[in-house]
Each structure stands twice: as structure tokens, then as C-alpha cells.
Enzyme design. Structure first.
Site, PDB file in Angstrom:
ATOM      1  N   CYS A   1       0.845  -1.190   0.000  1.00 35.25           N
ATOM      2  CA  CYS A   1       0.000   0.000   0.000  1.00 35.25           C
ATOM      3  C   CYS A   1       0.885   1.247   0.000  1.00 35.25           C
ATOM      4  O   CYS A   1       1.864   1.330   0.743  1.00 35.25           O
ATOM      5  CB  CYS A   1      -0.902  -0.067   1.225  1.00 35.25           C
ATOM      6  SG  CYS A   1      -1.018   1.376   2.233  1.00 35.25           S
ATOM      7  N   GLU A   2       0.566   2.186  -0.868  1.00 40.41           N
ATOM      8  CA  GLU A   2       1.397   3.382  -0.996  1.00 40.41           C
ATOM      9  C   GLU A   2       1.202   4.356   0.161  1.00 40.41           C
ATOM     10  O   GLU A   2       1.979   5.298   0.307  1.00 40.41           O
ATOM     11  CB  GLU A   2       1.123   4.089  -2.324  1.00 40.41           C
ATOM     12  CG  GLU A   2      -0.241   4.676  -2.477  1.00 40.41           C
ATOM     13  CD  GLU A   2      -0.461   5.264  -3.863  1.00 40.41           C
ATOM     14  OE1 GLU A   2      -1.182   6.266  -3.935  1.00 40.41           O
ATOM     15  OE2 GLU A   2       0.052   4.746  -4.863  1.00 40.41           O
ATOM     16  N   HIS A   3       0.191   4.137   0.984  1.00 44.60           N
ATOM     17  CA  HIS A   3      -0.054   5.058   2.092  1.00 44.60           C
ATOM     18  C   HIS A   3       0.698   4.688   3.357  1.00 44.60           C
ATOM     19  O   HIS A   3       1.071   5.568   4.128  1.00 44.60           O
ATOM     20  CB  HIS A   3      -1.559   5.129   2.389  1.00 44.60           C
ATOM     21  CG  HIS A   3      -2.360   5.607   1.222  1.00 44.60           C
ATOM     22  ND1 HIS A   3      -3.524   4.999   0.815  1.00 44.60           N
ATOM     23  CD2 HIS A   3      -2.133   6.617   0.352  1.00 44.60           C
ATOM     24  CE1 HIS A   3      -3.992   5.627  -0.247  1.00 44.60           C
ATOM     25  NE2 HIS A   3      -3.177   6.612  -0.554  1.00 44.60           N
ATOM     26  N   HIS A   4       0.922   3.376   3.585  1.00 44.01           N
ATOM     27  CA  HIS A   4       1.600   2.942   4.811  1.00 44.01           C
ATOM     28  C   HIS A   4       2.778   2.014   4.548  1.00 44.01           C
ATOM     29  O   HIS A   4       3.445   1.599   5.487  1.00 44.01           O
ATOM     30  CB  HIS A   4       0.607   2.232   5.746  1.00 44.01           C
ATOM     31  CG  HIS A   4      -0.539   3.093   6.155  1.00 44.01           C
ATOM     32  ND1 HIS A   4      -1.749   3.084   5.491  1.00 44.01           N
ATOM     33  CD2 HIS A   4      -0.655   4.010   7.146  1.00 44.01           C
ATOM     34  CE1 HIS A   4      -2.558   3.955   6.059  1.00 44.01           C
ATOM     35  NE2 HIS A   4      -1.931   4.533   7.062  1.00 44.01           N
TER      36      HIS A   4
ATOM     37  N   GLN B   1      -4.980  -0.623  -4.661  1.00 41.73           N
ATOM     38  CA  GLN B   1      -5.490  -1.797  -5.373  1.00 41.73           C
ATOM     39  C   GLN B   1      -6.308  -1.409  -6.602  1.00 41.73           C
ATOM     40  O   GLN B   1      -6.253  -2.074  -7.637  1.00 41.73           O
ATOM     41  CB  GLN B   1      -6.325  -2.642  -4.417  1.00 41.73           C
ATOM     42  CG  GLN B   1      -6.869  -3.924  -5.037  1.00 41.73           C
ATOM     43  CD  GLN B   1      -7.578  -4.780  -4.017  1.00 41.73           C
ATOM     44  OE1 GLN B   1      -7.184  -4.862  -2.866  1.00 41.73           O
ATOM     45  NE2 GLN B   1      -8.653  -5.433  -4.435  1.00 41.73           N
TER      46      GLN B   1
ATOM     47  N   HIS C   1      -5.512  -6.022   3.180  1.00 43.83           N
ATOM     48  CA  HIS C   1      -4.594  -4.893   3.349  1.00 43.83           C
ATOM     49  C   HIS C   1      -4.115  -4.828   4.792  1.00 43.83           C
ATOM     50  O   HIS C   1      -4.914  -4.579   5.702  1.00 43.83           O
ATOM     51  CB  HIS C   1      -5.296  -3.586   2.963  1.00 43.83           C
ATOM     52  CG  HIS C   1      -5.593  -3.490   1.505  1.00 43.83           C
ATOM     53  ND1 HIS C   1      -5.023  -2.521   0.705  1.00 43.83           N
ATOM     54  CD2 HIS C   1      -6.363  -4.253   0.688  1.00 43.83           C
ATOM     55  CE1 HIS C   1      -5.449  -2.680  -0.533  1.00 43.83           C
ATOM     56  NE2 HIS C   1      -6.273  -3.724  -0.575  1.00 43.83           N
TER      57      HIS C   1
ATOM     58  N   CYS D   1      -2.525  -2.587   6.267  1.00 39.92           N
ATOM     59  CA  CYS D   1      -2.715  -1.274   6.882  1.00 39.92           C
ATOM     60  C   CYS D   1      -4.067  -1.185   7.582  1.00 39.92           C
ATOM     61  O   CYS D   1      -4.268  -0.334   8.450  1.00 39.92           O
ATOM     62  CB  CYS D   1      -2.583  -0.161   5.838  1.00 39.92           C
ATOM     63  SG  CYS D   1      -3.740  -0.283   4.464  1.00 39.92           S
TER      64      CYS D   1
END
Length: 195
Positions: A86-89, A127, A155, A157
């Protein structure tokens, strides 16, 4: 190399130093016996986990077979396991992709479909984008009558931090051409994927 494939602009030593900093920030000593080799191991594993930046997945689809013997039905490869991040976490996204297409006059080796999934998966992303990237690549290169991609993933995260709901999974789909527009073809694709 294409726009998506690139060489890293950060050295191995810089990556290892960043891991050492994170170990210290977490509250541990990067020089203790159990952690002294960790920065090297983490940098090496990240190189493998993010190798999607070093490939152009569309290239896997360029070698096709035109001798299809009149075959004009859906081609579906199910349960392609993948690990993404995941690009956020920067936490793992683990799941399966189901990929299908209705060929025009050529097909691609089935291992190439799995390689396309892996090539896009091994990047930082969401995703939804991965789903449309896979479908778009198949549509652009193979020019089939239609494409369907369904991805189901857990996920980290969300399952091991934040809202903390283990077992929750996200499903995304991208349907193009007749797989989207023709109800019978769409239903057949979804039945094959879920069956």
C-alpha cells in the site's frame, strides 16, 4: 527501459542507513547482535519486493500465438497470488487476481498473465489502480474483444493497525470491451472467476 522501469537513485548504503534510522526510531539498537545485519537484509528484500519498478509488464504480452484453432471463448486464469504494498503505509497487500480476456485472433502464454500481475503488484500503489493497470495493459497490447480483472486482497494497513479488522478483504474489478458491455459475456466471466 521504459518510463515505468528505472534504476534506483539511492545507493544500497543509503537504503541501509535509512533502515538503521527506523530501527533506532522504533526504540531498538541497530548494533545489537540480532539487528546488526537487518538493514542489509531489509534493503535486499525491498529490492525483490519492489522489482515491479524494474520491469515494464506490457512487454510480457508481446509474444503471442496466432494458431488458436478457431478458439473464440474466454481465457481466464484464476487465483494468481500476489504481494503488493500500500502506498499510504508501505504495508503488505496480499491477495489473488483473476484475469480473463476474449481473444480476437491471438492468445498469450498463460504464464505471461501471471507475470503481468506480478509486474504491476511489485510497486507501491492502491489496489484500484493495480486492477485497472493490469486490464489496460492486456487491452492495449493484445487488443482482445474484452478484458476482465478481479482482485481480492487483504490490506495489512487495515487488518493489523488503524481500524484493526483481521480478515477483511477488498474486491476490485475492471471490465473492458464485451466483458463489460455484453451481459452474457460479463456473467460468464464472473461465473468462471467465482466458480
Amino acid at each position: 527501459m521504459t518510463d515505468h522501469a528505472h534504476k534506483p537513485s539511492v545507493s544500497q548504503a543509503e537504503a541501509e542507513a535509512a533502515v538503521r534510522t527506523l530501527i533506532q526510531w522504533a526504540g531498538d539498537n541497530p548494533d545489537r547482535e540480532g539487528l546488526v545485519e537487518t538493514p542489509k537484509r531489509v534493503a535486499k528484500s525491498y529490492r525483490e519486493l519492489f522489482q515491479g519498478y524494474e520491469v515494464e509488464p506490457r512487454e510480457y504480452l508481446e509474444k503471442t500465438f496466432e494458431e488458436v484453432g478457431g478458439y473464440d471463448e474466454l481465457v481466464v486464469l484464476k487465483n494468481i497470488r500476489f504481494v503488493s504494498f500500500c502506498e499510504h503505509h508501505m504495508l503488505p497487500v496480499v491477495g489473488v487476481a483473476h484475469v480473463g480476456y476474449l481473444p480476437t485472433d491471438r492468445v498469450v502464454g498463460i504464464s505471461k498473465l501471471a507475470r503481468v500481475v506480478r509486474g504491476f503488484a511489485r510497486r507501491l500503489q492502491i489496489q484500484e489502480k493495480m486492477t485497472s493497470d493490469i486490464a489496460g495493459a492486456i487491452q492495449d497490447v493484445l487488443r482482445p474483444h474484452g478484458v476482465g480483472v478481479v482482485i481480492e486482497a487483504e490490506h495489512s494497513c487495515m487488518t493489523m493497525r488503524g481500524v484493526d479488522v483481521p480478515g477483511a478483504s477488498l474486491s476490485t474489478s475492471c471490465l473492458l470491451g464485451v466483458v463489460r458491455e455484453d451481459p452474457r459475456t460479463r456473467e460468464e466471466f464472473l461465473r468462471l472467476v467465482r466458480g
